[in-house]
Design an enzyme around this catalytic site. Sequence first.
Site, PDB file in Angstrom:
ATOM      1  N   GLU A   6     -53.861 -15.083 -96.256  1.00 56.67           N
ATOM      2  CA  GLU A   6     -53.840 -16.341 -95.508  1.00 56.67           C
ATOM      3  C   GLU A   6     -55.122 -16.401 -94.692  1.00 56.67           C
ATOM      4  OE1 GLU A   6     -52.706 -13.551 -94.360  1.00 56.67           O
ATOM      5  OE2 GLU A   6     -53.449 -13.516 -92.288  1.00 56.67           O
ATOM      6  N   LYS A  23     -62.925  -8.078 -88.831  1.00 52.39           N
ATOM      7  CA  LYS A  23     -61.924  -8.301 -89.878  1.00 52.39           C
ATOM      8  C   LYS A  23     -62.189  -7.426 -91.101  1.00 52.39           C
ATOM      9  CE  LYS A  23     -59.548 -12.205 -88.441  1.00 52.39           C
ATOM     10  NZ  LYS A  23     -60.404 -12.958 -87.496  1.00 52.39           N
ATOM     11  N   SER A  54     -65.878  -8.875 -80.820  1.00 54.21           N
ATOM     12  CA  SER A  54     -65.215  -8.762 -82.126  1.00 54.21           C
ATOM     13  C   SER A  54     -65.974  -9.446 -83.248  1.00 54.21           C
ATOM     14  CB  SER A  54     -63.798  -9.337 -82.036  1.00 54.21           C
ATOM     15  OG  SER A  54     -63.829 -10.650 -81.506  1.00 54.21           O
TER      16      SER A  54
HETATM   17  C1  LIG Z   1     -59.881 -13.478 -86.270  1.00 57.17           C
HETATM   18  C2  LIG Z   1     -60.704 -13.137 -85.113  1.00 57.17           C
HETATM   19  C3  LIG Z   1     -60.131 -12.775 -83.873  1.00 57.17           C
HETATM   20  C4  LIG Z   1     -58.655 -12.808 -83.608  1.00 57.17           C
HETATM   21  O1  LIG Z   1     -57.896 -11.913 -84.326  1.00 57.17           O
HETATM   22  P1  LIG Z   1     -57.298 -10.567 -83.681  1.00 57.17           P
HETATM   23  O2  LIG Z   1     -56.370 -10.102 -84.732  1.00 57.17           O
HETATM   24  O3  LIG Z   1     -56.620 -10.942 -82.417  1.00 57.17           O
HETATM   25  O4  LIG Z   1     -58.435  -9.658 -83.465  1.00 57.17           O
HETATM   26  C5  LIG Z   1     -60.978 -12.393 -82.855  1.00 57.17           C
HETATM   27  N1  LIG Z   1     -62.309 -12.391 -82.998  1.00 57.17           N
HETATM   28  C6  LIG Z   1     -62.899 -12.751 -84.162  1.00 57.17           C
HETATM   29  C7  LIG Z   1     -64.380 -12.714 -84.245  1.00 57.17           C
HETATM   30  C8  LIG Z   1     -62.122 -13.133 -85.257  1.00 57.17           C
HETATM   31  O5  LIG Z   1     -62.717 -13.473 -86.394  1.00 57.17           O
END
Ligand SMILES: *Cc1c(COP(=O)(O)O)cnc(C)c1O
Length: 419
Positions: free
Chosen positions: A115, A93, A384
């Site tokens: 948000e 993020k 992610s």
């Molecule tokens: C917010 C989040 C997501 C989901 O958001 P995308 O916009 O689909 O990437 C995925 N993994 C993590 C670790 C997050 O914090």
Amino acid sequence: MDIFDFSEGREGYYGEYGGVFLPEILQATIEELLECFRECKADPKFWQDYVALLQNYSGRPTPITHLENLSRQLGGAQIYVKRDDLNHTGSHKINNVMGQGLLCQRLGKSKVIAETGAGQHGFATATMAAKFGFECKIYMGAVDVARQRPNVFWMENLGAEVIAVEDGQKTLKDAVNECMRDWVTNMSDTHYILGTACGPHPFPEMVSWFQSIIGLEAREQILKQAGRLPDRVYACVGGGSNAMGIFQGFMDDDNVELIGTEGGGQGVGSYMHSSRLAYDDASVGVAQGYKTYFLQNDEGNMNETHSVAAGLDYIGVNPIFAHLHDQGKVRFEAATDEEVKEALKLTMRTEGLIPALESTHAFVTAIKEAPTMGKDQIILINQSGRGDKDIFTIADALDDAKWKSFIGGKADQYRGEKN
Ligand SMILES: *Cc1c(COP(=O)(O)O)cnc(C)c1O
């Protein structure tokens, strides 16, 4: 294939999806944003500044790790992981947020709003605002404020004002609506830092552009480390920003299959999930400024959604994916809460990796498919985010008895102090 080349279609549309569906009053602000974004995207210096900022502040480039133990145990494809969990604040993020911070500076605005659902995007935004010196307001459903205290704690201590939204189901979609309302009132000095590749144009394109740094790095790294491109790339899909990020590195490689995993919650037919594309429960509609597949009823009212991973728990999906899904360019699967818990235990024990519950969804699909592939084949998973920051959620999900008694003990301790 350049999905952002609009010369033969309507700007901001991907097939029939995307667009700008906003109150007239926001028209000028959206146009100002679009113009600024176009300048930034055309300016190599802007991208260089962006990369340098992430290198110095967030630890980019994040590495790629070969999971030798897990690959051997599954007996199929070689599994590699892109480590976006190693970013500052614990997920991808921060990429989008730092990029929009630079853009906000260029716009000459001094306030940011955002948000947040689970609080990860709010946490990253509050961090960025502290670094850039912006005034920061985070809108969060009252239910989420109550259940995500650790992230609220950090946001407030980083100097942000966290506003609990009492409308609707008091969760993410209500926070988005409230953010839009604030933006309408304060647009002259306020930029809205949208957290994923959703919402009105140019947000899906802009957020995807900032997240493309993941795919740019990953492509170069896998070529260097494994000697060739992966056969398949896996990512979890909430709004779709981390998946867009890594997929963009391989969009033109026809031999690389792209797979997105959504929140399957309690499974197909349960209506307790957040799978818009892998299950058949979503339909095309317009909400929150754009057109895509939403989990909604026949009257267009949004359904309740569920996932063990709060970051995947959203009604809509990015309009680019809606289009790539129709075209068969990206395959969508879902992972259930139960499967996620099992996969998390496996990655912890075999590799010492603690992916965020969101990221673990991508692992579920990869772990299912790896054994059906050859040992000389390669798969790449985007991790992610990291799970250690989600200790409350993960301990709950794993139903850990010792953790419960620890929390109970803490509660007794505080009660004792009050008396
Ligand atoms: C917010 C989040 C997501 C989901 O958001 P995308 O916009 O689909 O990437 C995925 N993994 C993590 C670790 C997050 O914090």
